[in-house]
Design an enzyme around this catalytic site. Sequence first.
Site, PDB file in Angstrom:
ATOM      1  N   PRO A  72       2.604  33.170 -72.917  1.00  0.00           N
ATOM      2  CA  PRO A  72       3.742  32.250 -72.949  1.00  0.00           C
ATOM      3  C   PRO A  72       3.528  31.203 -74.032  1.00  0.00           C
ATOM      4  O   PRO A  72       2.396  30.789 -74.295  1.00  0.00           O
ATOM      5  CB  PRO A  72       3.727  31.622 -71.556  1.00  0.00           C
ATOM      6  CG  PRO A  72       2.301  31.714 -71.113  1.00  0.00           C
ATOM      7  CD  PRO A  72       1.785  33.003 -71.719  1.00  0.00           C
ATOM      8  N   HIS A  73       4.626  30.795 -74.663  1.00  0.00           N
ATOM      9  CA  HIS A  73       4.485  29.833 -75.752  1.00  0.00           C
ATOM     10  C   HIS A  73       5.803  29.132 -75.991  1.00  0.00           C
ATOM     11  O   HIS A  73       6.862  29.659 -75.675  1.00  0.00           O
ATOM     12  CB  HIS A  73       4.007  30.517 -77.033  1.00  0.00           C
ATOM     13  CG  HIS A  73       4.865  31.677 -77.460  1.00  0.00           C
ATOM     14  ND1 HIS A  73       5.902  31.546 -78.339  1.00  0.00           N
ATOM     15  CD2 HIS A  73       4.828  32.980 -77.117  1.00  0.00           C
ATOM     16  CE1 HIS A  73       6.473  32.726 -78.526  1.00  0.00           C
ATOM     17  NE2 HIS A  73       5.835  33.620 -77.786  1.00  0.00           N
TER      18      HIS A  73
END
Length: 152
Positions: A64-65
Amino acid sequence: MTDLTAPELVLVDLQATDRVDATRQLAQTLADAGRVTDLEQFLADVAAREQRMATGIPGGVGLPHARSAAVTVPSLAIGRVLDGNGIDWGAPDGPADLVFLVAVPTTGEADHLTILTALARKLVHVSFREALLGAPDAEAVAATVLEQVHGR
């Protein structure tokens, strides 16, 4: 210059019910370290990115980013899931045992791409993933990532 990650940003035995819970726990480490100023805003930015496309990648990895105004410095929180079940991150080959939460300030598009590219290059190697899963503690996980991904 602040290092990309540090032992206090590593959860060596992440126990989460799902990817939302895992992301919240990792984001909390960033907030506790002063790298995220508004936890809920950052989580909303990560969720918006996840809605566009799942960030699970082959090899048991969740990535996730987000770029967010709530982030003060480029940062990487890391979680290891040791329960044997992993967390569904939408990868075609199954759940994630390693989760890397990349947090970058809104103005850091180049940093964002550099971090994701460097991580992806290392994560294709089984030996790198195994080194992180087998590391004895948060210090060793952080040191391995800094050395292998960030060249420190």
